[in-house]
Design a protein around this motif. Structure first.
Motif, PDB file in Angstrom:
ATOM      1  N   THR A   1      40.417  47.549  36.770  1.00  0.00           N
ATOM      2  CA  THR A   1      41.331  46.634  36.081  1.00  0.00           C
ATOM      3  C   THR A   1      40.986  46.553  34.594  1.00  0.00           C
ATOM      4  O   THR A   1      41.875  46.537  33.735  1.00  0.00           O
ATOM      5  CB  THR A   1      41.259  45.246  36.755  1.00  0.00           C
TER       6      THR A   1
ATOM      7  N   ASP B   1      47.279  45.424  43.105  1.00  0.00           N
ATOM      8  CA  ASP B   1      46.150  44.834  43.839  1.00  0.00           C
ATOM      9  C   ASP B   1      46.463  43.377  44.160  1.00  0.00           C
ATOM     10  O   ASP B   1      46.815  42.604  43.263  1.00  0.00           O
ATOM     11  CB  ASP B   1      44.884  44.931  42.967  1.00  0.00           C
TER      12      ASP B   1
ATOM     13  N   ASP C   1      47.547  49.683  38.110  1.00  0.00           N
ATOM     14  CA  ASP C   1      46.194  49.378  38.576  1.00  0.00           C
ATOM     15  C   ASP C   1      46.228  49.207  40.100  1.00  0.00           C
ATOM     16  O   ASP C   1      47.083  48.493  40.620  1.00  0.00           O
ATOM     17  CB  ASP C   1      45.742  48.067  37.905  1.00  0.00           C
TER      18      ASP C   1
HETATM   19 MG   LIG Z   1      40.675  45.364  39.943  1.00  0.00          MG
END
Ligand SMILES: [Mg+2]
Ligand SMILES: Nc1ncnc2c1ncn2[C@@H]1O[C@H](COP(=O)(O)OP(=O)(O)O)[C@@H](O)[C@H]1O
Length: 267
Positions: free
Chosen positions: A16, A39, A124
Motif C-alpha cells: 500500500t 484490499d 493495490d
Molecule cells: Mg496493504
C-alpha cells in the motif's frame, strides 16, 4: 490507459505504501493518477486524505452498479482514489464470488476508468493470490511485486518466477517486476538478501527502497514521502522506481518521454 498492479505473496511488506507513493510520484510529474484499493483493509484511502470515518467505496456501494467510476473520490489536483469501502463479511464474499464467477465483472467495473485518456491506474491488492488479482490478469499492463529483504521473501521467489502464484503469468502485457522494500545495509542478512535479489532479478528488479522512519511518518501525515522528506533515501528510491515504471509504460514524465525498454541506461 495503463493499469499497474501492486501485489505480493506476503502481507505487511509495503504494497500500500508503494502504491500510494508511486501514485504521488507519477502525479507530481504531470500525470493524472487513479489509485484503486482491492484490499478489504481499505487502507489505501488513508494515504490520500480520505477520513477514516468515510466508508464509501466501490465494494460497499456498488451492489447492482456495473460502472465503478461513480465512486471515485478526488484526492488532489492530479490524484483520484477509488476506495474498497467499509464492508461486512457477506459483502466481501459477494464481491469475491462475482470476481470468480463472472469473467467480465472486473472489466465492466473498470471500463470507464481504463478508457479515460491519459489516466494512469494503480491498483493495490491484498496479500496472496486473491480473486481480484486473478481477475485482473487479462486487463493489467504491469505488475509490481513487493518483497522484503528477508529469507521468507527469498523462499517465495521461485514460486513467483515460475508463475505458480496465480497459476499463470500475472499479465500478458509488460510482465512482472520486483521492488525490494525496507532494505538496511547495516544488517548483514538484509544486505546479503538484497544482493541476491539484485543478481537474480537483474533488470526485473525495478529498485530497492531503504527502510526509513520517514516512510511511516509520511503515511501518518497523509503525505507522500517525496513531499514529506524530499532528501530521504526512501524518497530518492521511490522517484527512481516511478521513472522506471514510466519508462516501461512509455509514459511522459516532466518534459521528456522515457523509452519503453528497461535495458536503456538513461535513467
Ligand atoms: Mg496493504
Ligand atoms: N521503506 C519503509 N521504511 C519503513 N517503514 C516502511 C517502509 N515501507 C513500509 N513501511 C511500513 O510498513 C508497514 C506496512 O506497510 P503497508 O504498505 O501497509 O504494507 P502492505 O500493504 O504490504 O500490508 C507500514 O507501517 C508502513 O509504514
Amino acid at each position: 490507459m495503463p493499469l499497474v498492479c501492486i501485489c505480493s505473496p506476503k502481507g505487511g511488506v509495503g504494497k500500500t505504501t508503494v502504491a500510494a507513493n508511486l501514485a504521488y510520484a507519477l502525479a507530481r510529474s504531470g500525470n493524472k493518477v487513479l489509485v484503486i484499493d482491492f484490499d478489504v483493509q481499505n487502507a489505501l484511502r488513508l494515504h490520500f486524505g480520505v477520513p477514516i470515518s468515510d466508508g464509501r467505496g466501490f465494494v460497499s456501494e456498488a451492489a447492482g452498479a456495473s460502472d465503478w467510476s461513480q465512486f471515485i473520490l478526488k484526492a488532489g489536483s492530479n490524484t483520484f482514489v477509488l476506495p474498497y469501502g467499509e464492508v461486512d463479511e457477506s459483502q466481501r464474499l459477494q464481491f469475491e464470488h462475482e470476481l470468480t464467477s463472472d469473467p467480465n465483472f472486473l472489466q465492466r467495473g473498470l471500463n470507464t476508468v481504463l478508457n479515460y485518456p491519459g489516466l494512469i491506474v494503480i491498483a493495490d491488492f491484498p496479500p496472496g493470490p486473491s480473486p481480484a488479482l486473478k481477475a485482473v490478469q487479462t486487463i493489467a499492463d504491469l505488475h509490481v511485486i513487493v518483497m522484503l529483504a528477508d529469507t521468507a521473501s527469498l523462499s517465495l521467489l521461485p514460486q513467483m518466477e515460475n508463475h505458480k502464484f496465480i497459476g499463470s503469468p500475472l499479465n500478458n502485457k509488460k510482465g512482472e517486476y520486483y521492488v525490494v522494500n525496507q532494505i538496511d545495509m547495516r544488517r548483514t542478512l538484509n544486505r546479503d538478501v538484497t544482493q541476491f535479489f539484485e543478481q537474480r532479478l537483474n533488470e526485473k528488479l525495478l529498485g530497492t527502497i531503504h527502510r526509513d522512519e520517514c516512510v511511516p511518518e509520511a503515511n501518518a501525515s497523509q503525505r507522500s514521502i517525496i513531499d514529506f522528506s524530499p532528501v530521504s533515501a526512501a524518497a530518492f528510491d521511490i522517484e527512481l522506481i516511478s521513472k522506471k515504471v514510466a519508462a516501461i509504460l512509455g509514459i511522459k514524465v516532466g518534459d521528456g518521454e522515457f523509452h519503453t525498454s528497461l535495458k536503456s541506461d538513461t535513467y
